[in-house]
Write a protein that holds these residues in place. Sequence first.
Motif, PDB file in Angstrom:
ATOM      1  N   ALA A  35      56.425  21.624  66.339  1.00 43.05           N
ATOM      2  CA  ALA A  35      56.711  23.058  66.319  1.00 43.05           C
ATOM      3  C   ALA A  35      55.459  23.920  66.269  1.00 43.05           C
ATOM      4  O   ALA A  35      55.502  25.089  66.649  1.00 43.05           O
ATOM      5  N   ASP A  36      54.345  23.368  65.805  1.00 40.93           N
ATOM      6  CA  ASP A  36      53.104  24.144  65.722  1.00 40.93           C
ATOM      7  C   ASP A  36      52.195  23.948  66.932  1.00 40.93           C
ATOM      8  O   ASP A  36      51.183  24.639  67.058  1.00 40.93           O
ATOM      9  N   GLN A  37      52.533  23.031  67.814  1.00 36.08           N
ATOM     10  CA  GLN A  37      51.630  22.749  68.931  1.00 36.08           C
ATOM     11  C   GLN A  37      51.458  23.945  69.850  1.00 36.08           C
ATOM     12  O   GLN A  37      50.343  24.257  70.286  1.00 36.08           O
ATOM     13  N   GLY A  38      52.546  24.653  70.134  1.00 36.34           N
ATOM     14  CA  GLY A  38      52.457  25.801  71.025  1.00 36.34           C
ATOM     15  C   GLY A  38      51.556  26.897  70.489  1.00 36.34           C
ATOM     16  O   GLY A  38      50.748  27.470  71.221  1.00 36.34           O
ATOM     17  N   VAL A  52      63.599  21.402  62.821  1.00 35.03           N
ATOM     18  CA  VAL A  52      64.295  20.664  61.758  1.00 35.03           C
ATOM     19  C   VAL A  52      65.791  20.601  62.039  1.00 35.03           C
ATOM     20  O   VAL A  52      66.419  19.538  61.895  1.00 35.03           O
ATOM     21  N   LEU A  53      66.370  21.715  62.444  1.00 41.90           N
ATOM     22  CA  LEU A  53      67.813  21.751  62.708  1.00 41.90           C
ATOM     23  C   LEU A  53      68.197  20.874  63.892  1.00 41.90           C
ATOM     24  O   LEU A  53      69.267  20.253  63.891  1.00 41.90           O
ATOM     25  N   SER A  54      67.312  20.792  64.891  1.00 40.79           N
ATOM     26  CA  SER A  54      67.608  19.944  66.045  1.00 40.79           C
ATOM     27  C   SER A  54      67.580  18.466  65.671  1.00 40.79           C
ATOM     28  O   SER A  54      68.302  17.655  66.254  1.00 40.79           O
ATOM     29  N   GLN A  55      66.771  18.123  64.678  1.00 43.76           N
ATOM     30  CA  GLN A  55      66.650  16.734  64.242  1.00 43.76           C
ATOM     31  C   GLN A  55      67.652  16.368  63.147  1.00 43.76           C
ATOM     32  O   GLN A  55      67.870  15.185  62.870  1.00 43.76           O
ATOM     33  N   ASN A  56      68.249  17.388  62.533  1.00 44.21           N
ATOM     34  CA  ASN A  56      69.191  17.160  61.428  1.00 44.21           C
ATOM     35  C   ASN A  56      70.437  18.015  61.638  1.00 44.21           C
ATOM     36  O   ASN A  56      70.592  19.075  61.019  1.00 44.21           O
ATOM     37  N   PRO A  57      71.352  17.566  62.509  1.00 48.84           N
ATOM     38  CA  PRO A  57      72.530  18.371  62.841  1.00 48.84           C
ATOM     39  C   PRO A  57      73.411  18.718  61.638  1.00 48.84           C
ATOM     40  O   PRO A  57      74.165  19.694  61.691  1.00 48.84           O
ATOM     41  N   SER A  58      73.308  17.940  60.567  1.00 43.64           N
ATOM     42  CA  SER A  58      74.133  18.208  59.390  1.00 43.64           C
ATOM     43  C   SER A  58      73.623  19.402  58.586  1.00 43.64           C
ATOM     44  O   SER A  58      74.355  19.963  57.756  1.00 43.64           O
ATOM     45  N   TYR A  59      72.384  19.805  58.818  1.00 41.94           N
ATOM     46  CA  TYR A  59      71.821  20.956  58.119  1.00 41.94           C
ATOM     47  C   TYR A  59      72.409  22.238  58.719  1.00 41.94           C
ATOM     48  O   TYR A  59      72.279  22.484  59.916  1.00 41.94           O
ATOM     49  N   LYS A  60      73.007  23.043  57.891  1.00 49.11           N
ATOM     50  CA  LYS A  60      73.548  24.337  58.320  1.00 49.11           C
ATOM     51  C   LYS A  60      72.748  25.436  57.623  1.00 49.11           C
ATOM     52  O   LYS A  60      73.174  26.010  56.618  1.00 49.11           O
ATOM     53  N   PHE A  61      71.568  25.704  58.153  1.00 47.69           N
ATOM     54  CA  PHE A  61      70.658  26.674  57.558  1.00 47.69           C
ATOM     55  C   PHE A  61      70.516  27.895  58.468  1.00 47.69           C
ATOM     56  O   PHE A  61      70.626  27.792  59.693  1.00 47.69           O
ATOM     57  N   VAL A  62      70.215  29.033  57.846  1.00 46.82           N
ATOM     58  CA  VAL A  62      69.936  30.246  58.606  1.00 46.82           C
ATOM     59  C   VAL A  62      68.754  30.985  57.988  1.00 46.82           C
ATOM     60  O   VAL A  62      68.395  30.763  56.819  1.00 46.82           O
ATOM     61  N   ASN A  63      68.176  31.850  58.789  1.00 49.12           N
ATOM     62  CA  ASN A  63      67.087  32.709  58.356  1.00 49.12           C
ATOM     63  C   ASN A  63      67.673  33.931  57.659  1.00 49.12           C
ATOM     64  O   ASN A  63      68.393  34.711  58.274  1.00 49.12           O
ATOM     65  N   ALA A  64      67.336  34.124  56.378  1.00 45.68           N
ATOM     66  CA  ALA A  64      67.840  35.278  55.633  1.00 45.68           C
ATOM     67  C   ALA A  64      66.909  36.478  55.748  1.00 45.68           C
ATOM     68  O   ALA A  64      67.297  37.601  55.440  1.00 45.68           O
ATOM     69  N   GLY A  65      65.651  36.238  56.179  1.00 44.03           N
ATOM     70  CA  GLY A  65      64.714  37.343  56.314  1.00 44.03           C
ATOM     71  C   GLY A  65      63.293  36.855  56.467  1.00 44.03           C
ATOM     72  O   GLY A  65      62.885  35.892  55.806  1.00 44.03           O
ATOM     73  N   ALA A  66      62.544  37.504  57.350  1.00 45.04           N
ATOM     74  CA  ALA A  66      61.127  37.173  57.548  1.00 45.04           C
ATOM     75  C   ALA A  66      60.292  37.939  56.520  1.00 45.04           C
ATOM     76  O   ALA A  66      60.506  39.137  56.310  1.00 45.04           O
TER      77      ALA A  66
END
Length: 265
Positions: A130-133, A84-98
Amino acid sequence: MLKKIALAALLSASALAAHAAELKIGASNVPHAEILEEAAPLLKEKGVDLTIIPFQDYILPNTALANEEIDANYFQHIPYLNEVLSQNPSYKFVNAGAIHIEPIGIYSKGVKSLKDLPDGAKIVIRDAVADQGRILSIFEREGVLKLKDGVEKTSATIDDIVENPKNIDFSTQIEAALLPQAYQNEEGDAVVINANYALGAGIDPVNEPIAVESGENNPYANIITVREGDENKPEIKELIAVLHSKQIQDWIKEKYKGAVLPVSE
């Protein structure tokens, strides 16, 4: 003395309520929203009021987060977020926790194992690269195809298949929410369904699949996603701490019987 203690407790509770933080989180209905609903009372005790906004797809939760309509979302794993981030450079998101893992399963009404698939078998998978692998890794593990040597499994695609003796055809044009229907309608020789959608459709994601990915060392943990910088907010840290608590982890294990696996840290 008792009156003083009671008064102090009342004042403490009033102060907590007065300073309660509010968190609005977008989530898939199952299991994400259910887990958050279980966590809400614990967060309330910590001074955090949780509002859960349900979403039915995998696009709108990130749009809502970017538009600041919600404070966080809970539905996606890291490889999908990276796509998603690669397709939407304006998105500034991070992982806060798994928080948890949903082992993905392969379902069929016609065969009992992947090795029983006929020549030219059609496999229906969701429309996300992203799910193909992760899907192809299951087929490779079962010995029905081979991926290019050295390819990173989380970034592998159908183009990385180098051996396909059964001439398996992967159909990638369907939304994740429609996969259970495709399975029930026998639209392919096998259908790959994300566990959350299987659960939501009343499909048993533990005993019904003909093959399922391992939860061990699984890179597809579902995460709490926030806007960059918000991962340090006290209310977000409280959310992660509660979701990692033994009480919530034990509840996940009991509720989902292996279909959803908690991540402790």
